[in-house]
Design a protein around this motif. Sequence first.
Motif, short mmCIF file in Angstrom:
data_model
loop_
_atom_site.label_atom_id
_atom_site.label_comp_id
_atom_site.label_asym_id
_atom_site.label_seq_id
_atom_site.Cartn_x
_atom_site.Cartn_y
_atom_site.Cartn_z
N ALA A 642 17.23 25.59 -3.55
CA ALA A 642 18.79 24.01 -3.73
C ALA A 642 19.05 24.33 -2.25
O ALA A 642 20.58 23.35 -2.35
N THR A 643 18.78 25.17 -1.28
CA THR A 643 19.65 24.84 0.25
C THR A 643 19.47 24.54 0.52
O THR A 643 18.10 23.02 0.57
N PRO A 644 19.95 24.03 2.23
CA PRO A 644 20.06 22.40 3.19
C PRO A 644 17.83 22.25 3.18
O PRO A 644 17.03 21.76 2.89
N VAL A 645 17.64 23.95 3.71
CA VAL A 645 16.39 24.18 4.34
C VAL A 645 15.63 23.78 3.43
O VAL A 645 14.48 23.32 2.96
N ALA A 646 15.84 24.09 1.88
CA ALA A 646 14.78 23.92 0.58
C ALA A 646 14.73 22.30 0.29
O ALA A 646 13.65 21.81 -0.16
N GLN A 647 15.89 21.50 0.51
CA GLN A 647 15.64 20.02 -0.10
C GLN A 647 14.85 19.85 1.05
O GLN A 647 15.13 18.47 0.72
N SER A 648 15.18 20.18 2.52
CA SER A 648 14.33 19.24 3.94
C SER A 648 13.34 19.78 3.38
O SER A 648 12.71 18.82 3.57
N ALA A 649 12.31 20.55 2.73
CA ALA A 649 11.57 20.84 2.65
C ALA A 649 11.09 20.28 1.64
O ALA A 649 9.22 19.36 1.46
N LEU A 650 11.75 20.37 0.73
CA LEU A 650 10.96 19.06 -0.40
C LEU A 650 10.80 17.60 -0.44
O LEU A 650 9.96 16.95 -0.02
N VAL A 651 11.66 16.77 0.64
CA VAL A 651 11.20 15.74 0.84
C VAL A 651 10.57 15.54 1.92
O VAL A 651 10.16 14.18 1.97
N GLU A 652 10.66 16.21 3.41
CA GLU A 652 10.12 16.16 3.62
C GLU A 652 8.27 15.99 3.32
O GLU A 652 7.08 14.81 3.36
N THR A 653 8.14 17.33 2.55
CA THR A 653 6.62 16.75 1.37
C THR A 653 6.39 15.95 0.72
O THR A 653 5.33 15.34 0.82
N ALA A 654 6.85 15.17 0.02
CA ALA A 654 7.58 13.51 -0.91
C ALA A 654 7.39 13.37 -0.34
O ALA A 654 7.03 11.85 -0.61
N SER A 655 7.33 12.94 1.52
CA SER A 655 7.44 11.53 1.81
C SER A 655 6.44 11.27 3.09
O SER A 655 5.73 11.05 3.55
N GLU A 656 5.44 12.57 2.60
CA GLU A 656 3.69 12.88 3.23
C GLU A 656 3.13 11.32 2.19
O GLU A 656 2.37 12.04 1.45
N VAL A 657 3.03 10.15 3.27
CA VAL A 657 1.88 9.66 2.35
C VAL A 657 0.12 9.90 2.74
O VAL A 657 -0.56 9.44 1.04
N VAL A 658 0.05 10.83 2.75
CA VAL A 658 -1.50 11.34 3.67
C VAL A 658 -1.32 12.05 1.72
O VAL A 658 -2.68 12.75 1.80
N ARG A 659 -0.99 12.82 1.99
CA ARG A 659 -0.80 13.92 0.79
C ARG A 659 -0.90 13.73 -0.93
O ARG A 659 -1.09 11.99 -1.22
N PRO A 660 -2.14 14.48 -2.11
CA PRO A 660 -1.87 13.90 -3.62
C PRO A 660 -0.92 13.26 -3.68
O PRO A 660 0.42 13.46 -3.86
#
Length: 739
Positions: A642-660
């Motif tokens: 739940a660190t800034p880097v961790a939250q940022s990685a989760l948000v960026e991955t969830a926002s990648e529309v090409v992912r399943p």
Amino acid sequence: MRSLFTTCWILLAAAGTVAAQAPGEAAAPVDSPAVAAIREANPTTPLELAETAGLMVDLGRVDLAIEYLNKLLSDKPSDDDLVKMQAKLGSGPLIRLQTLPELQPAGTEVAKLVFAAVEKLTRNPAFLQAQVDALASSDDVAVRRASIALRGAGAAAIEPLLLAYAGSDNPATRDAALKIILQLGQDAEAPLWGALDSTDPSIKAAALSALGALRSTRSLDVLVGPAVAADEAPEVRRAASKAVVDIVGEPASTSDVEKFLTKRIERYLAGEPVFAGGPFAELDVWTWSDAAPHLTKKTLSMADASTVWTAHLARDLAAIDPQNPQNARLRMVTALQSVIALDGPNAEIKGTPADAAAQQLGAASVAEALDYALTHPRMTMAAIAACRWLGEQGDLAALAPRNGQPSALAAALSHGAYRVKAAAADAVLALNPTSPYPGSSALIEALLSFAKTSGERIAVIADPDSTRAQELAGRLTELGYTVLTRRGRRELFDAAYSTPDVELIFISDAVDRPGAFEMVQILHHDKRTANTPVGVIPWIEDYSRWQVRLTDDPYALALIRAHDAEGLTGQIQQMYAQQGRLLVDANEREARGDRALDSLAALAAEPKYKFYDLLLYEAEIADLIRDPASMEAAAALLSNLATPVAQSALVETASEVVRPLVERQMCAKAFADAVQRKGLQLTREQILRQYDRYNASEIYDRETQQVLASLLDTMEASAKGVRLDQPGLVQPVMEEVEK
């Protein structure tokens, strides 16, 4: 049926051969009187069908022979019927069925079926014991048949023969058993070596006597120790002493035996082969258990068989003088090696001879042995076994520092060999320390290195000639490898160190600055590629010179450039053979990667493990979410951090529309959990960018819009319901969130 066949042969002799069909005629064959008589008899049993098929061949009716053979196969006869058939017919007619081209494939299938049934029977312990019991019969024919069956069983017959030789009350049975053992010759040696593991003095003495009677010079290594060991039973010492005299002509003194065994062990540990054979040669190694079945066979590589042999010698050397601490340690180290050689790198150490030796010397001695094995490449299997043993004991003292340095177990976490590092990680996780210990960061580094696997089989090529490199890459791709081709030094090292999935490295001798030899040295001095097989491909005229140059590197090999997939496959097998028990396939790497992610998630979830300080590795952990294979576990791990880097990685991955969609939903849920755990940790710019993404999502599907909306809902909920995309409100709210 017998009289019918006799009649048929009379008819065949009277009629001569079957009338030849006139040239050009295509009419169906006409049954001769002999054929008609046989067909009328309607053979049904497996024996009758096989005999009839043979007769039909002789009568020129191959078509009917095949018909009878196919009927035999379709009837699926029992093993008993097949064995009776072989006993009646003998091997000759069956071999004939197997070799006549016009009877194929039915002839071969029948013959194989019969021979397999016979093989199965002759390996059956109850059958073999019955044959040994028959050796006491007063019927000479029964004794002869039993002897033939036991000789035909080969090494599988040694156990009942040895038991009879050691314990039968009937002198005739003992003599007959020994006679058959001697007739088996070299086939009897390996099982007899295994019988020397027995704790029963009568069995051990019988095995020693048999080896002496065989005049087995190969057995001298394992005969001399029992001849002088003080703790051996008198009958064992007598049998061993006589065997030595039978072979070399004179007895051996204790001092001579100690010197002999010490020198032998040193030579074997230095790499001198115990048994002759090529890189792919194998040897059957037998071990004895006090519980039946007593003898168990395992087929090992020559290197592993040599390891087991060396452990046997070290055990004998330690038994000569039990008070000698150096010999006791040598016995333990070689026994640890032997466990892995026999049962593989995941073998349980508990209950083995290695466990007994380790328990006798104590955990401190095992730690010292591990420390020694970590720096001696030929002792790598001992290092694996020592790690596993320390983990099995459950004593956290194994992680205590030594002279201000991390323990040997902690040091093993950074070893170059994948399997050593894996065994050390398993041991530390099993010990489950909940307070800091020196070298604890190495556990996280080891787990991360395992987690980075993609499950691919990767080969790296270094060749300045792009045409040659692409030719080799094409063949490797055909064989299922993912290939990374590089022209220069830096590119090669970057590729080789980029992933734990690199299985093979090929280097052309045309590379320069550094040259191929220096590249090999650099790769094998780096713990990430210390055990990775490297093949150097020189010009053909330089091949012999490169063979000599690479002699001292156990993981390097000079290769002739392969011009087809078959030749390349043979070279790859040689490269893998160099690794032996250290070889790790892609499936195992993938499975361990999954377990490593689970372990990291567990360490991140519990406050008692905070001394591991996973925050130092948050960037590496965030990278793991990019790989679909590790995404789910990585998302859970980032949610726990739940660190800034961790939250940022989760948000960026969830926002990648090409992912399943399921992956994006998973990351969005993990982000919500992270915010609930430690609050919102994103910057103003990151939050505003997320509003921009949502506002631009009208062109996407409804599910994508819902994922993006859920991310904003999580952010706004943490910010007390304020719209963070309103510039006048963002800064005050962020200040409040930070508080």
